[in-house]
Motif scaffolding. Structure first.
Motif, PDB file in Angstrom:
ATOM      1  N   LYS A  67      58.733  46.770 -51.366  1.00 33.67           N
ATOM      2  CA  LYS A  67      59.494  46.476 -52.576  1.00 33.67           C
ATOM      3  C   LYS A  67      60.830  45.876 -52.171  1.00 33.67           C
ATOM      4  CE  LYS A  67      61.491  49.476 -55.599  1.00 33.67           C
ATOM      5  NZ  LYS A  67      61.536  50.557 -56.574  1.00 33.67           N
ATOM      6  N   PHE A  68      61.185  44.780 -52.817  1.00 37.54           N
ATOM      7  CA  PHE A  68      62.505  44.192 -52.584  1.00 37.54           C
ATOM      8  C   PHE A  68      63.262  44.283 -53.889  1.00 37.54           C
ATOM      9  CE2 PHE A  68      65.541  40.685 -52.169  1.00 37.54           C
ATOM     10  CZ  PHE A  68      66.094  40.996 -50.946  1.00 37.54           C
ATOM     11  N   ASP A  69      64.246  45.174 -53.913  1.00 35.72           N
ATOM     12  CA  ASP A  69      64.955  45.428 -55.159  1.00 35.72           C
ATOM     13  C   ASP A  69      66.437  45.550 -54.851  1.00 35.72           C
ATOM     14  OD1 ASP A  69      65.493  46.037 -57.759  1.00 35.72           O
ATOM     15  OD2 ASP A  69      65.021  48.156 -57.561  1.00 35.72           O
ATOM     16  N   ARG A  70      67.277  44.915 -55.656  1.00 35.99           N
ATOM     17  CA  ARG A  70      68.731  44.997 -55.486  1.00 35.99           C
ATOM     18  C   ARG A  70      69.135  44.675 -54.050  1.00 35.99           C
ATOM     19  NH1 ARG A  70      67.201  49.120 -59.174  1.00 35.99           N
ATOM     20  NH2 ARG A  70      68.471  49.215 -61.039  1.00 35.99           N
ATOM     21  N   LYS A  99      75.921  48.921 -58.207  1.00 38.03           N
ATOM     22  CA  LYS A  99      74.801  48.103 -57.742  1.00 38.03           C
ATOM     23  C   LYS A  99      73.534  48.461 -58.521  1.00 38.03           C
ATOM     24  CE  LYS A  99      73.186  46.706 -53.142  1.00 38.03           C
ATOM     25  NZ  LYS A  99      73.226  47.141 -51.737  1.00 38.03           N
ATOM     26  N   LEU A 100      73.349  49.739 -58.795  1.00 37.41           N
ATOM     27  CA  LEU A 100      72.190  50.152 -59.595  1.00 37.41           C
ATOM     28  C   LEU A 100      72.260  49.562 -61.000  1.00 37.41           C
ATOM     29  CD1 LEU A 100      71.669  53.923 -58.766  1.00 37.41           C
ATOM     30  CD2 LEU A 100      69.957  52.156 -58.560  1.00 37.41           C
ATOM     31  N   LEU A 101      73.472  49.533 -61.559  1.00 34.00           N
ATOM     32  CA  LEU A 101      73.654  49.037 -62.924  1.00 34.00           C
ATOM     33  C   LEU A 101      73.676  47.525 -62.985  1.00 34.00           C
ATOM     34  CD1 LEU A 101      76.511  51.423 -64.021  1.00 34.00           C
ATOM     35  CD2 LEU A 101      74.373  51.217 -65.243  1.00 34.00           C
ATOM     36  N   GLY A 102      73.989  46.875 -61.851  1.00 40.11           N
ATOM     37  CA  GLY A 102      74.203  45.432 -61.863  1.00 40.11           C
ATOM     38  C   GLY A 102      75.511  45.079 -62.547  1.00 40.11           C
ATOM     39  N   LEU A 103      76.544  45.850 -62.267  1.00 40.44           N
ATOM     40  CA  LEU A 103      77.825  45.716 -62.962  1.00 40.44           C
ATOM     41  C   LEU A 103      78.808  44.918 -62.111  1.00 40.44           C
ATOM     42  CD1 LEU A 103      78.971  46.905 -65.610  1.00 40.44           C
ATOM     43  CD2 LEU A 103      79.877  48.779 -64.255  1.00 40.44           C
ATOM     44  N   GLU A 104      79.485  43.973 -62.757  1.00 46.62           N
ATOM     45  CA  GLU A 104      80.487  43.157 -62.060  1.00 46.62           C
ATOM     46  C   GLU A 104      81.867  43.772 -62.275  1.00 46.62           C
ATOM     47  OE1 GLU A 104      80.642  39.829 -59.731  1.00 46.62           O
ATOM     48  OE2 GLU A 104      79.313  39.384 -61.396  1.00 46.62           O
ATOM     49  N   ILE A 105      82.668  43.799 -61.207  1.00 47.97           N
ATOM     50  CA  ILE A 105      83.986  44.443 -61.282  1.00 47.97           C
ATOM     51  C   ILE A 105      85.066  43.366 -61.281  1.00 47.97           C
ATOM     52  CG2 ILE A 105      85.477  46.133 -60.138  1.00 47.97           C
ATOM     53  CD1 ILE A 105      82.785  47.134 -61.216  1.00 47.97           C
TER      54      ILE A 105
END
Lengths: 165, 395
Positions: free
Chosen positions: A34-37, B89-95
């Motif tokens: 899996k390639f994630d984030r 990073k989990l949320l995909g949030l920009e700071i």
């Protein structure tokens, strides 16, 4: 940076040095990827984990020579219950990879990697202590955080947060 | 049950700690000695284990931030940052840029704070008491800066998911500037007292040698690894939070002894203050929180004037916010080495699993290799040189 969907297709990820090396060595031992984030996860067959680590450490192009971290996740009550998680780093190429092994709750044991990285010693003891997963071939597998006579393994999901009363 | 029989008839098992002035916390060492020589050394840890990883699983994401302060109590903001970056990073949030630059600046001040405590106590263990007083004098200035931005000297919780807790107050940057201008002179003072000091060099040069191969195999990181000649620094090699905008050198020494690790850290003090200066000079304007009302708490002002802000505040406090399922491993360069946060989300408002890769935990494993075959007095110098924090080890 909106999240992009995870890639799980082996063909698309073949170019990653860790996956390429493992496929070249023994493709059936790679369960899934899996390639994630921006992070690559490779699921390895339980029997092959020690060898897979050795293969990655001695890889000529991109040696994953640094053992960052080892931990586990308890997916109770689903089976296979445990996932043991390895984080490796290649100091020369600055690449990271995450290896995972799935384990059944009834037979939670796998081979130790202390013979490949001595630094795994404390980490495996910690996982043994807090999850009750056994590592065969570990030189000194005993509790490290909790007292020697402690009952239960605190990081298991069926262990209450307040402890047993 | 740690009472061990010695291996040979001529050796003696000696217990050191858990309460010992030179072990910097409740570290217990079991030494097997042959006269003055250490034959075997085994660390016993776990005295400070508080189950933080378990506690995290029962809290909302934003409630975990204050727990991370308490892991490594000398660098609270580094822990805050690693955790916040992982969740972002989990949320995909920009700071926003100002928040990133503030984070870098506070992180470098935290590194100075941590290295000053290390330098003071390390020198004191070896017998140089004056340095301790000087270091704590400057550390006090840094703690005052922390208090100014966060209201707290040690457990700051200043970084939040999505940015900072508060705007820095008026006059804060002037205070930082004053400190940053003065500090290089203070580092000269410490170096005058130690670097050329014959007693200090005799106690540290060639002592507790760690080869580069052993350092990698045993999982050392940070100055402990760089003191053995391995050139790796995550701020440069895997930049996070805007570190790519800063210019700095990574001090590396190849001697692998206590003195090399000392030189690396002292040089890092100078590099850090340089980065603080750069952050002051280039500090961007703008907000310090991301524009994500479902994640970031609204300003007090807005809560009193806007209905939506009040609703979001109520929702975040009572229900938390859901984080998309997935997992991340975020590694950053703490004063002690690679600090990694592994956060697993199952899509709910509470983290499914939070694991900290504590730098001291791996660094402590190098202690046996450094000390075995050495004199017992050098154990003290070796402990100081790897800069262990027991809160970080035991969690």
């Amino acid at each position: 940076m909106p999240l992009s969907p995870a890639i799980t297709d082996i063909e698309q990820l073949k170019s990653h040095p860790a996956l390429a090396r493992l496929l070249e060595w023994n493709a059936p031992m790679v369960q899934s990827v899996k390639f994630d984030r921006e992070e690559l996860t490779i699921w390895i067959e339980k029997e092959a984990i020690r060898e897979a680590c050795a293969i990655l450490r001695d890889s000529p192009d991109c040696p994953f020579n640094y053992f960052c971290d080892l931990t586990a996740v308890d997916w109770y009550p689903t089976e296979p219950r445990f996932e043991v998680v390895y984080h490796l780093l290649s100091i020369a190429k600055k690449e990271r990879v995450r290896l995972k092994v799935r384990l059944d709750g009834s037979s939670a044991s796998l081979e130790s990697v202390t013979s490949i990285w001595p630094s795994a010693n404390f980490y495996e003891r910690e996982v043994f202590d807090l999850f009750g997963i056994r590592f065969t071939g570990h030189p000194n597998l005993k509790r490290i955080m909790m007292p020697d006579d402690w009952e239960g393994h605190p990081l298991r999901k069926d262990y209450p947060v307040e402890g047993y009363r | 049950m740690v009472s061990d029989e010695p291996d040979q008839d001529s050796t003696l098992v000696l217990n050191m700690g858990p309460q010992h002035p030179s072990t910097h916390g409740v570290l217990r060492l079991i030494l097997e000695i042959d006269g003055e020589t250490v034959v075997r050394l085994r660390p016993e840890i776990g005295y400070l284990h508080t189950g933080i990883e378990k506690t995290c699983e029962a809290k909302f994401y934003q409630q975990v931030v204050p727990l991370t302060d308490r892991i490594d109590y000398l660098c609270p903001m580094t822990n805050n940052l690693a955790y916040c970056l992982a969740v972002e990073k989990l949320l995909g949030l920009e700071i926003p840029p100002k928040a990133q630059w503030m984070r870098v600046m506070m992180n470098e001040l935290t590194r100075i704070n941590s290295h000053l405590v290390w330098l003071g106590t390390h020198a004191m263990d070896i017998g140089a008491f004056t340095v301790f007083l000087y270091c704590f004098r400057e550390r006090e200035d840094v703690l005052r800066l922390f208090e100014m931005v966060s209201g707290q000297r040690m457990m700051t919780s200043y970084f939040r998911i999505g940015g900072l807790a508060l705007e820095p107050p008026l006059g804060f940057f002037e205070k930082v500037k004053k400190f940053a201008d003065r500090f290089p002179g203070n580092v000269d003072e410490y170096e005058n007292l130690l670097t050329g000091n014959p007693i200090f060099t005799m106690r540290t040069k060639g002592v507790a040698y760690l080869s580069p191969e052993d350092a990698i195999a045993l999982g050392a990181s940070g100055p402990t690894l760089r003191g053995s000649g391995i050139d790796i620094d995550l701020r440069r090699d895997a930049p996070y939070s805007g570190y790519e905008n800063f210019k700095f050198n990574v001090p590396v020494r190849s001697e692998g002894d206590v003195f090399a690790r000392y030189l690396c850290r002292v040089q890092e003090l100078r590099e850090s203050i340089g980065m603080v200066q750069q952050a002051l000079a280039g500090m961007p304007e703008g907000p310090v929180k991301a524009d994500a009302p479902k994640v970031v708490l609204p300003d007090r002002e807005k809560m009193k004037t806007q209905m939506e802000a009040l609703i979001y505040h109520f929702k975040i406090i009572t229900e938390g916010f859901a984080v998309p399922a997935g997992e991340v491993y975020q590694a950053i360069e703490s004063p002690r080495g690679e600090m990694g946060y592994y956060v697993v989300s199952d899509g709910t408002a509470k983290p499914y699993r939070v694991h900290m890769r504590a730098p001291s935990y791996a660094n402590l494993q190098t202690l046996s290799r450094m000390c075995e075959g050495q004199l017992i007095a050098d154990v003290i110098a070796a402990i100081g040189s790897i800069d262990v924090i027991l809160g970080d080890i035991d969690r």
